[in-house]
Design an enzyme around this catalytic site. Structure first.
Site, PDB file in Angstrom:
ATOM      1  N   GLY A  51       0.821  -1.207   0.000  1.00 56.85           N
ATOM      2  CA  GLY A  51       0.000   0.000   0.000  1.00 56.85           C
ATOM      3  C   GLY A  51       0.849   1.248   0.000  1.00 56.85           C
ATOM      4  O   GLY A  51       0.357   2.369   0.001  1.00 56.85           O
ATOM      5  N   PRO A 104       5.912  12.441  -4.765  1.00 55.73           N
ATOM      6  CA  PRO A 104       5.375  13.236  -3.651  1.00 55.73           C
ATOM      7  C   PRO A 104       3.913  12.927  -3.334  1.00 55.73           C
ATOM      8  O   PRO A 104       3.478  13.153  -2.213  1.00 55.73           O
ATOM      9  CB  PRO A 104       5.532  14.686  -4.130  1.00 55.73           C
ATOM     10  N   THR A 155       2.298   9.776  -3.526  1.00 54.24           N
ATOM     11  CA  THR A 155       2.213   8.584  -2.675  1.00 54.24           C
ATOM     12  C   THR A 155       2.963   8.798  -1.368  1.00 54.24           C
ATOM     13  O   THR A 155       2.600   8.234  -0.340  1.00 54.24           O
ATOM     14  CB  THR A 155       2.763   7.338  -3.407  1.00 54.24           C
ATOM     15  N   GLN A 187       1.749   8.354   2.547  1.00 56.40           N
ATOM     16  CA  GLN A 187       2.452   7.657   3.616  1.00 56.40           C
ATOM     17  C   GLN A 187       2.532   8.520   4.871  1.00 56.40           C
ATOM     18  O   GLN A 187       2.311   8.050   5.980  1.00 56.40           O
ATOM     19  CB  GLN A 187       3.871   7.286   3.166  1.00 56.40           C
ATOM     20  N   LYS A 239      15.599   7.811   1.535  1.00 58.29           N
ATOM     21  CA  LYS A 239      15.643   7.405   2.949  1.00 58.29           C
ATOM     22  C   LYS A 239      14.430   6.582   3.398  1.00 58.29           C
ATOM     23  O   LYS A 239      14.506   5.881   4.399  1.00 58.29           O
ATOM     24  CB  LYS A 239      15.734   8.649   3.827  1.00 58.29           C
ATOM     25  N   GLY A 240      13.308   6.678   2.717  1.00 61.49           N
ATOM     26  CA  GLY A 240      12.131   5.908   3.120  1.00 61.49           C
ATOM     27  C   GLY A 240      11.185   6.728   3.977  1.00 61.49           C
ATOM     28  O   GLY A 240      11.619   7.546   4.779  1.00 61.49           O
ATOM     29  N   GLU A 252       7.402   4.956   7.986  1.00 59.78           N
ATOM     30  CA  GLU A 252       7.203   4.971   9.437  1.00 59.78           C
ATOM     31  C   GLU A 252       7.226   6.374  10.036  1.00 59.78           C
ATOM     32  O   GLU A 252       6.654   6.608  11.084  1.00 59.78           O
ATOM     33  CB  GLU A 252       8.312   4.175  10.172  1.00 59.78           C
TER      34      GLU A 252
END
Lengths: 340, 334, 708
Positions: free
Chosen positions: C465, C602, C604, C608, C671-672, C675
């Site tokens: 997702g 940017p 998606t 997040q 960097k991801g 979270e």
């Protein structure tokens, strides 16, 4: 000279160098005149998965080999003479078609040849073979009409020539039973996305499970099965309701619309388009329920333009664990003409 | 789900004739199908009454008459209900989710079962589900449970919002049995758990709710529902209050106060009503009345906060109602 | 190279998802699949004396009932509790470790029949006393040893005790966090298909197909190459689908037993019991600061619950080692083993619970020192990682504070709690720093240019997702200058090149670098064969006489990366509104700024971030799995009793994506972002509640009863 392949005997070698013989995996070997990838699509793959087998199709278009989750790959092209030679090894004559199930030990478990060709397509023939494999161990289940037809065909399958499986649409419709608990289930009719589907269900079956497990309409999602998440929302006579708390038997006589019934062909419904554009989804699992709920909500509102707060209130029965909520509001508001 | 026989009733008489102790009626399915799947309810027969012509909302002899099969959403959006019985529309609107409100019926809502998770889990001791096994909630986790009307055998809260509003409206429930139709004042419908928590109401197994009458009382149109819960929507009440009264010459006339989320049944707070009647509204009066409403509360460790919360909920409903009537009177009432 | 990276393309898989054609695990067509339903243990600790299955077996359609008495012994190697494997040793003995532990599985031809038959299975057991409350058993805490992939359980630099003695402001507080259940809307689902005795295909709702493959191969004594795991769409994971749980083994065991495919989908209550959770923590924070609020000492000691049979340690103290400049810092992690299921990684593991404690404490220090909370953080800004003694690969947190504060209007904030009102409501403004590690794991990808000009890129990763399908297609399109719609990215199949778990915000970096590498390699192969600089790749392939030209690339961390401390950073500002009479906390607005290196998409990415914020709202205000200490059973075990935020709990959320170029973290500077949205937000909410009400809530969630 053709000779029959006996059930229980070792399967003849296909003797195709391009075909890596994997001894430890069941295989369906099919002889059909012409075959193209995608010909039987999802149904064929589902049958292969059910058998846990790979498929080798020997046909005039070539020899194709693939597992249910692989792209169909052509591993060889055979001349008519080569084709006849391979066929002869399996006892398949020039005009005949056949399906063999060979187990992981290389032994033939099911042999089915038809001089007249496989009626109903390869997927149905393999389905009948799978039913025959199960016949020993499996008790008679709650079968839909197509499954009954298949089951009726499988007894003595290995020994008789199959004259063809009746395609499901040809099945005669019976009058629905209004108030009864037949031991083999309730015969019901459901009007789903404009098509009437007749089937027998366990009286316990929910509309949700019936859509997903019996009618192949898996767009409607099961999130909680308790009426607490909204993922299973469908329209019943235009009103948004939860299919998990609706017994299939109770949905008779209502017009059922699921997510699959929303788009017009390739043209997305404006709500679907808005969800794409506004990224009103992430994992996508709650999305069909969100969209059906949003469509139902706007129908309830009629011509009235809803405020963002009203949209939030109206959508509070649809959980989104990914947290796409702000985008969902934006999508719904942008789905109506005249809104940014 | 235990196997059952599915019967579709075509008439009310057919439905009543098919009823019995191992039989349940099903209409919206929102309680029954859920609890059957959990095997908390295991009827041998279910009678589908959803096709019966009992969904009308129409003028009755004493006020509006709401059919037992009227959907919660239909009742909530009915202009007559909204104008003459706003507390009912507000209570329905605050319950469950839009989808569930489209499914749930008036009759089913009245008879919905508790949300006590020990009742629902199918394993724990629960006198309501399995009489005589005890009450796991009593010394367990009971933050959602009742502070009023409980016994050592059961402290499960009644979950309905609608029933709380109907209590404040003095609704009359009409029930069809095998021989005749009888009426049950809503205040007499629900039973305290005492030592038989599995017996929840006074409607017989072979009786069917057919409609509910909403009397045209002077206070019905001046009514308000306030619900407090753990999230902003789609949650059962921690506490709720249905308050109805008419201001007459600056004084509270006949008043109704009913509480939800805090009682083992929808809770009529008659002592609080008595405090209000005939008095000019004031913050002190509200304080007295809301304190009286919770008189006799027997909280336990996790739900003690509900006593104060319910008092405040009553106060809020009262205040909002006062402001609304004030506004109508041009502020003269105070 | 043509600039596809950084563009807000629509999610590539969105069309399939809005039309209902995206096929999630339990929906993959498998003819003749039987249905399995798990029977759970009624006790949390003890032994199964016997299981009565006759009634279940007599039900029509029941194919088998497996119990410890008749289940096949698993041939695989002994389970390793350190790897969380003991939970997989299902039906192998009579021992019960946790309530609802699978003690039988019923397999029938239809779901309705399997469900009812499962309800008829009766269990005789011998129960042992249960210990299931962290608070009551904290005296039994033991050192956690290590934090698994997160390294050492404790850290120390300087001398906290001496520094505390010199501090002007001293603060010591205990913060408590609750059990959070992941609750993806798609329940865990597994369909197992055996191909003969030695080959197995598993369709599994998992964040890590290769992990499932390896675990099952080990359990069933198979060659990993003979286990194929497929997961094309995942209906949310958030950590609980990061590792295979008992039901995956049960599905495979059941399928073997009944000699046909078996589908097993968990019920919602089982989602609270069988697949991990974010554990309860008790965190003690000690802060010492000088008169201006500059930290001189910091310690962060975490005690978390764990099971008795497998190990997971919630790493709440990690950010406290480096986020602020402080010469004297200690952190520790201890666990208490209880008679409960094993907790696991949950979105923003460690950072979510840990920043609640640290950033609440920083807010308390701000009030003790009478320094604006943002200013306090500026005074304690760390320019390098003082724990690892390395420079940051990039740290753009100052811009995050500045941009978010400006946008929020923070400068107008009165310091005094209870001083903002709007209508009848109390208004509070709170903020927190945000940080999460930027991780990368080895990953491989194959890029194939077909003769028709389609670029097929494959990697055995997952899209949970997060947008993997979309961003990997963008990276590939960019690398080979092909239009996005000519790229087909394939994932979710162990037949593809190996990629890591989709977890820890590491997919974009790990798989992205592999995809870029494979595409670069393919380009290097194709480019010299071009007859003109703009000749289509299809022409090159066609000329080659081959159906396709392909290149595979295996990416690993660069040595450059090891020289730096790699983290993403941000700042989160929250407004709460609270009715003083009925104080259910409402979120008025959130403004959050994040700097996480290269942002591939940017659109998606924003999704997040807001998803993380919504999770933070849930954790701070709504969600709690309550365990009955007598039975160890979760009492709030459905989505009615467990309050995931609903649409009305969430206002519009404003996210600022702060530009950051990180030249060290990896070749792409990624960097991801999965979270970091959860980091800090919970503390910012709690701090805003304090600002609104003057009440400091140190135990989550902040429910209405805590503010009465």
């Amino acid at each position: 000279m053709t000779h029959a392949v006996a059930v229980g005997a070792r399967a003849p070698d296909l003797a195709l160098p391009a075909l890596v013989e994997t001894a430890d995996c069941p295989r369906v070997i099919a002889f059909v005149h012409r075959w193209h990838p995608g010909a039987d699509g999802a149904a064929l793959r589902a049958e292969l998965r059910g058998l846990g087998a790979e498929l080798v199709v020997v046909s005039g278009t070539g020899v194709w080999a693939f597992g249910p989750d692989d792209h169909a790959e052509r591993v060889a092209l055979l001349s008519p003479r080569q084709l006849a030679t391979v066929g002869a090894r399996f006892g398949v004559s020039g005009r005949g078609e056949a399906v063999f199930v060979v187990d992981e030990h290389g032994l033939v478990r099911i042999a089915h040849r038809s001089d007249a060709g496989l009626a109903g397509g390869l997927a149905d023939a393999i389905a009948a073979a799978a039913q025959a494999m199960l016949a020993d161990s499996a008790p008679a289940g709650m079968l839909d009409r197509r499954e009954w037809n298949l089951a009726a065909l499988v007894s003595g399958f290995a020994f008789v020539f199959l004259t063809g499986c009746k395609p499901r649409d040809r099945a005669q419709r019976e009058a629905p039973v209004e108030a009864a608990a037949l031991p083999e289930g309730l015969a019901i009719e459901l009007d789903v996305n404009g098509k009437v589907r007749a089937l027998r269900v366990d009286p316990r079956a929910s509309l949700l499970d019936t859509l997903r497990e019996r009618l192949g309409l898996t767009g409607t999602k099961k999130g909680c099965d308790m009426g607490q998440c909204g993922a299973c929302t469908v329209l019943l006579d235009g009103e948004r309701m939860l299919s998990c708390l609706t017994l299939a038997a109770m949905a008779q006589g209502k017009k059922i619309v699921t997510i699959e019934g929303l788009a017009q062909g390739d043209e997305l419904h404006p709500m679907q388009r808005a969800f794409v554009e506004r990224d009103g989804l992430q994992c996508g699992y709650c999305t069909p329920g969100q969209i059906m709920s949003a469509v139902g909500m706007l129908a309830e509102a009629g011509d009235r333009q809803l405020t963002d707060a009203e949209v939030r209130h109206g959508m509070s029965g649809n959980l989104c664990r990914c947290g796409a909520y702000p985008n969902i509001v934006a999508a719904i508001q942008s789905s109506r003409p005249g809104r940014p | 789900m235990q196997p059952f026989t599915y019967v579709r009733a075509r008439t009310v008489d057919e439905a009543v004739a098919a009823a019995g102790s191992d039989t349940r009626f099903v209409a919206g399915g929102t309680t029954l199908v859920d609890l059957m799947r959990l095997e908390v309810m295991t009827p041998r027969t279910i009678v589908d009454i959803s096709g019966l012509p009992l969904d009308a909302i129409e003028e009755g002899p004493t006020g509006l008459r709401v059919g037992a099969l009227a959907r919660n959403s239909a009742v909530a959006r009915d202009p007559r209900v909204r104008a003459r019985y706003p507390v009912l529309a507000q209570a329905l609107e605050s319950g469950a989710s839009p989808q569930l409100r489209n499914m749930a019926t008036v009759g089913g809502n009245l008879l919905q079962r508790t949300r006590c998770s020990y009742f629902r889990d199918g394993v724990s001791a629960c006198n309501k589900r399995a009489p005589g096994t005890g009450c796991a909630a009593f010394d367990g986790y009971h933050r959602m449970h009742a502070v009023l009307g409980g016994s050592e055998h059961c402290i499960a809260a009644h979950p309905s919002d609608m029933a709380v509003a109907l209590l404040a409206l003095d609704a009359i429930v009409h029930v069809r049995g095998p021989l005749a139709t009888r009426t049950v004042p809503i205040a007499d419908l629900f039973l305290l758990p005492k030592d038989t928590p599995h017996v929840e109401h006074t409607i017989g197994a072979n009786e069917l709710i057919v409609h509910v009458d909403l009397p045209a009382t002077p206070f019905a149109a001046h009514s308000r529902y306030v619900k407090v819960r753990d999230r902003s929507e789609f949650a059962f009440a921690l506490a709720s209050a249905a308050v109805a009264f008419e201001l007459r010459s600056g004084r509270v006339g006949e008043a109704r106060i009913a509480l939800g989320g805090v009682g083992t049944r929808p809770w009529r707070a008659r002592e609080a009503e008595a405090v209000l009647a005939g008095q000019p509204p004031s913050p002190e009066l509200v304080k007295k009345a809301s304190a009286a409403a919770l008189e006799g509360a027997r909280p336990r460790k996790d739900n003690a906060f509900k006593v104060e919360l319910a008092r405040r909920t009553v106060a809020r409903a009262f205040e909002e109602l006062l402001v609304a009537q004030d506004a109508k009177d041009g502020g003269g009432a105070r | 190279m043509k600039g596809d990276i950084g563009k807000p393309f629509d999610r590539i898989d969105a069309r399939a998802k809005v039309t209902g054609t995206a096929t999630y695990t339990s929906e993959i067509g498998v003819a003749n699949a039987a249905h399995a339903v798990i029977v759970g243990s009624p006790i949390a600790r003890g032994r199964i004396l016997g299981i009565e299955t006759a009634a279940a077996q007599q039900q029509a359609g029941v194919l088998a009932v497996l119990t410890p008495a008749n289940a096949p012994q698993l041939p695989g190697a002994a389970p390793d509790p350190k790897k969380g494997e003991r939970v997989l040793n299902v039906l192998q003995d009579d021992r019960v470790w946790y309530v609802d532990q699978p003690i039988a599985v019923v397999i029938a031809d239809t779901l309705e029949r399997a469900q009812h038959a499962a309800a008829l299975v009766a269990v005789k057991h011998e129960a042992a006393p249960v210990d299931a409350a962290l608070d009551a058993s904290i005296g039994r805490a033991i050192d956690a040893g290590d934090l698994g992939p997160n390294g050492k359980a404790s850290s120390a630099r300087g001398d906290v005790a001496s520094a505390m003695a010199t501090a002007t402001h001293r603060l010591e507080q205990v913060y408590r966090t609750q059990i959070q259940a992941h609750n993806p809307i798609e329940p865990h689902a597994t369909t197992a298909v055996w191909h003969g005795d030695n080959r197995l295909t598993i369709y599994d709702a998992t964040q890590g197909i290769f992990n499932v493959r390896d675990v099952l191969a080990k359990r069933f004594g198979l060659e990993p190459k003979n286990v194929r795991v497929i997961s094309h769409y995942l209906g949310g994971g958030f950590g609980c689908k990061g590792s295979p749980w008992s039901h995956v083994v049960l599905a495979a065991m059941a399928a073997r037993a009944v000699k046909r495919p078996v589908k097993l989908v968990l019920t919602r209550p089982q989602m609270f019991a069988l697949v991990g959770y974010r554990p309860t923590t008790i965190q003690r924070i000690t802060l010492g600061a000088d008169a201006r609020g500059k930290l001189v000492a910091l310690s962060h000691d975490t005690t978390a619950e764990c099971s008795r049979f497998d190990r997971f340690v919630e790493p709440s103290g990690l950010q406290s080692r480096h986020l602020y400049s402080c010469p004297n810092v200690t952190t520790s992690h201890r666990i208490v083993e209880l008679d409960v299921g094993t907790p696991t990684f949950t979105r923003g593991p460690g950072a979510t619970s840990g920043t609640f404690a640290l950033e609440s404490a920083m807010d308390e220090l701000a009030y003790a020192a009478n320094v604006d909370p943002v200013e306090l953080r500026l005074r304690n800004h760390a320019t390098r990682d003082e724990d690892e003694d390395k420079p940051y690969s990039a740290k753009t947190i100052l811009q995050c504070y500045a941009q978010a504060a400006q946008r929020f209007g923070w400068s107008k904030r009165p310091m005094k709690p209870g001083s903002l009102r709007d209508g009848g409501k109390l208004v509070g403004w709170g903020m927190a720093s945000v940080t999460y590690p930027a991780k990368q794991r080895p990953a491989a990808a194959t890029a194939r240019m077909l003769a028709d000009g389609t670029l097929v890129v494959q990697s055995g990763t997952q899209d949970i997702g997060t947008g993997t399908y979309t961003i990997m297609s963008q990276i590939a399109a960019d690398a080979l200058d092909v239009p996005l719609e000519r790229v087909r990215f394939e994932l979710g199949d162990t037949a593809l090149p190996e990629a890591p778990l989709s977890a820890g915000s590491m997919t974009a970096a790990s798989v992205g670098v592999a995809v870029a590498g494979a595409c670069a390699k393919l380009r290097a192969e194709l480019a010299p064969q071009r007859r003109a600089p703009d000749e289509p790749w299809a022409a090159v392939v066609a000329r080659s006489g081959k159906p396709e030209i392909l290149a595979t690339y295996a990416a690993v961390d660069s040595p450059e990366r090891a020289k730096y401390s790699c983290h993403s950073f941000g700042a989160c500002f929250v407004e709460v509104r609270i009715d003083p009479l009925l104080p259910l906390v409402e979120i008025g607005r959130i403004v959050a700024a994040y700097a996480a290196g290269t942002i591939v998409n940017p659109k998606t990415t924003r999704s997040q971030y807001i998803g993380g914020l919504v999770w933070g709202i849930g954790y701070a205000l709504r969600e709690v799995s309550v365990r009955d200490p007598r039975s160890a059973r979760i009492v709030t075990r459905d989505l009615s009793d467990y309050h995931v935020p609903v649409e009305t709990d969430v206002p519009d959320l404003e996210v600022i994506q702060v530009d950051e170029v990180d030249r060290h973290v990896n070749e792409l500077g990624i960097k991801g972002v999965g979270e970091i949205g959860m980091s800090g937000v919970t503390a910012a909410i709690a701090n805003a509640v304090f600002h609104a009400t003057g009440k400091r809530i140190r135990e989550l969630p902040i429910t209405i009863d805590k503010l009465l």
